[in-house]
Design an enzyme around this catalytic site. Structure first.
Site, PDB file in Angstrom:
ATOM      1  N   GLU A 131       0.765  -1.153  -0.004  1.00  0.00           N
ATOM      2  CA  GLU A 131      -0.007  -0.035   0.051  1.00  0.00           C
ATOM      3  C   GLU A 131       0.949   1.197  -0.006  1.00  0.00           C
ATOM      4  O   GLU A 131       1.814   1.342   0.766  1.00  0.00           O
ATOM      5  CB  GLU A 131      -0.823  -0.056   1.191  1.00  0.00           C
ATOM      6  CG  GLU A 131      -1.612   1.258   1.551  1.00  0.00           C
ATOM      7  CD  GLU A 131      -2.753   1.164   2.730  1.00  0.00           C
ATOM      8  OE1 GLU A 131      -2.883   0.152   3.242  1.00  0.00           O
ATOM      9  OE2 GLU A 131      -2.631   2.608   3.376  1.00  0.00           O
ATOM     10  N   GLU A 175      -2.499  11.913   2.879  1.00  0.00           N
ATOM     11  CA  GLU A 175      -3.124  11.454   4.168  1.00  0.00           C
ATOM     12  C   GLU A 175      -2.877  12.179   5.155  1.00  0.00           C
ATOM     13  O   GLU A 175      -1.830  12.766   5.380  1.00  0.00           O
ATOM     14  CB  GLU A 175      -2.687   9.972   4.540  1.00  0.00           C
ATOM     15  CG  GLU A 175      -3.731   9.239   5.259  1.00  0.00           C
ATOM     16  CD  GLU A 175      -3.435   7.950   5.545  1.00  0.00           C
ATOM     17  OE1 GLU A 175      -2.246   7.124   5.427  1.00  0.00           O
ATOM     18  OE2 GLU A 175      -4.220   7.057   6.171  1.00  0.00           O
TER      19      GLU A 175
HETATM   20  C1  LIG Z   1      -9.165   5.017   3.843  1.00  0.00           C
HETATM   21  O1  LIG Z   1      -7.942   5.361   3.453  1.00  0.00           O
HETATM   22  C2  LIG Z   1      -7.170   5.036   4.486  1.00  0.00           C
HETATM   23  C3  LIG Z   1      -5.633   5.770   4.032  1.00  0.00           C
HETATM   24  O2  LIG Z   1      -4.830   4.702   3.687  1.00  0.00           O
HETATM   25  C4  LIG Z   1      -6.875   3.655   4.921  1.00  0.00           C
HETATM   26  O3  LIG Z   1      -6.067   3.159   5.796  1.00  0.00           O
HETATM   27  C5  LIG Z   1      -8.343   3.287   5.007  1.00  0.00           C
HETATM   28  O4  LIG Z   1      -8.342   1.717   5.250  1.00  0.00           O
HETATM   29  C6  LIG Z   1      -9.185   3.523   4.063  1.00  0.00           C
HETATM   30  N1  LIG Z   1     -10.493   3.291   4.181  1.00  0.00           N
HETATM   31  C7  LIG Z   1     -11.421   2.851   3.566  1.00  0.00           C
HETATM   32  C8  LIG Z   1     -12.810   2.381   3.905  1.00  0.00           C
HETATM   33  O5  LIG Z   1     -10.920   2.350   2.461  1.00  0.00           O
END
Ligand SMILES: *[C@@H]1O[C@H](CO)[C@@H](O)[C@H](O)[C@H]1NC(C)=O
Ligand SMILES: *[C@@H]1O[C@H](CO)[C@@H](O)[C@H](O)[C@H]1NC(C)=O
Ligand SMILES: *[C@@H]1O[C@H](CO)[C@@H](O)[C@H](O)[C@H]1NC(C)=O
Length: 312
Positions: free
Chosen positions: A131, A136
């Site tokens: 990832e 962020e």
């Molecule tokens: C939203 O983004 C964050 C950033 O990486 C991630 O950790 C998180 O799982 C995300 N949430 C969803 C529901 O995708």
């Protein structure tokens, strides 16, 4: 001797970056064609309810016109504390990428207590394909943070050619409550209300087997490379200067730890990171209570993308 010299040049070139040609360009309704809505439960336990394409259009949670693509949360509904979270959106690119450069031209990012926006790329079977978090943060607390999350066996050296400040070195999701190996940028214009006050800017990432880099230029930085500013047909990352974050392959086999990635844009509220950092961010009440009862506080919780260009 000559062969040795050529090898040296090649290695040097790989470390410094390279030239890429545009393969995809998304503007306005182009985002709607090349991304899909993911109406899934938030894996990070946010106080959000990710909606499908129909609901997003109906509630105007995504809106595309000209060179605007807007993605936002609901900002008019008072929530039942026992019911679902605030309607929000998570979209994922239909295409996958490996070695590539991505340039995000963003006018506005979500701001407000409880917000947790992210622009990132991720592979299937998390975390085995890795990832990469490009943009962020939580609760308006800048600057931006870029982070890698991987399976065990990927660490970052202390010395790196980057402007930002490295946080933890081990990218393993099983350690440090999945904090990953993050780099906090130095430019305060890279996140939240300050980003928005300056008209946003450009985030760019380069991923190759030699490493992963992330750059940021504020709209009014004055130093943005011309080819980034205009979304040129070709770009050469050699010309972009020192990145804000740099993740070299010295103690991490980037080719093995990172598989084909989709681009994800999501806007969460509270949850694992924004919720736990909420009090320390100087925000009122508790995160969930604030989200449930103050819809108008989320009027500025939106992304406005001017374009996204991808180079391979
Ligand atoms: C939203 O983004 C964050 C950033 O990486 C991630 O950790 C998180 O799982 C995300 N949430 C969803 C529901 O995708
Ligand atoms: C939908 O949102 C866009 C962007 O915020 C706004 O310009 C437009 O007026 C909204 N449309 C409606 C019907 O509210
Ligand atoms: C922009 O793209 C053109 C066409 O591919 C290329 O010739 C040029 O070198 C690129 N860079 C700049 C800064 O214009």
């Amino acid at each position: 001797m000559l062969l040795y010299f050529l090898h040296f040049l090649l290695a040097f070139k790989l470390v410094l970056g390279a030239s890429y040609t545009q393969s995809d360009s998304h503007t306005g309704i182009g985002f709607l064609k090349s991304f899909s809505y993911q109406a899934i439960p938030d894996p990070t336990h946010g106080r959000v309810n990710y909606v499908d394409a129909y609901t997003a259009a109906n509630e105007n949670l995504t809106y595309a016109s000209g060179d605007h693509f807007v993605l936002r949360t609901d900002y008019w509904t008072v929530l039942d504390p026992n019911g679902p979270g605030r309607d929000s959106v998570r979209i994922q690119s239909n295409k996958q990428y490996t070695t590539s450069v991505m340039v995000f031209n963003i006018r506005h990012m979500p701001q407000g207590c409880g917000t947790w926006p992210a622009v990132w790329t991720v592979g299937e079977d998390w975390p085995n394909n890795g990832e990469i978090d490009v943009l962020e943060g939580v609760n308006d607390q800048g600057p931006n943070q870029a982070t890698l999350h991987t399976s065990a066996g990927c660490t970052m050296p202390d010395w790196r050619y980057e402007k930002g400040n490295a946080l933890l070195d081990d990218c393993n999701t099983l350690l440090n409550s999945n904090s990953g190996c993050g780099v906090k940028f130095v430019d305060t214009r890279s996140y939240g209300p300050i980003f928005n006050d300056h008209g946003g800017g450009w985030f760019a990432s380069e991923r190759s087997e030699a490493g992963i880099s992330v750059w940021f230029w504020s709209r009014d930085a004055g130093t943005v490379p011309y080819e980034v500013e205009v979304g040129n047909e070709t770009v050469d990352t050699d010309n972009w200067g020192e990145p804000s974050a740099y993740f070299p392959n010295t103690d991490c086999d980037i080719g093995a730890k990172f598989g084909p990635h989709n681009i994800v844009i999501n806007l969460s509220l509270c949850g694992d990171w924004a919720g736990s950092a909420y009090g320390a961010s100087g925000c009122p009440s508790t995160c969930e209570d604030y989200v449930d009862n103050n819809p108008w506080a989320f009027e500025d919780a939106y992304f406005d993308f001017q374009w996204l260009k991808i180079y391979t």
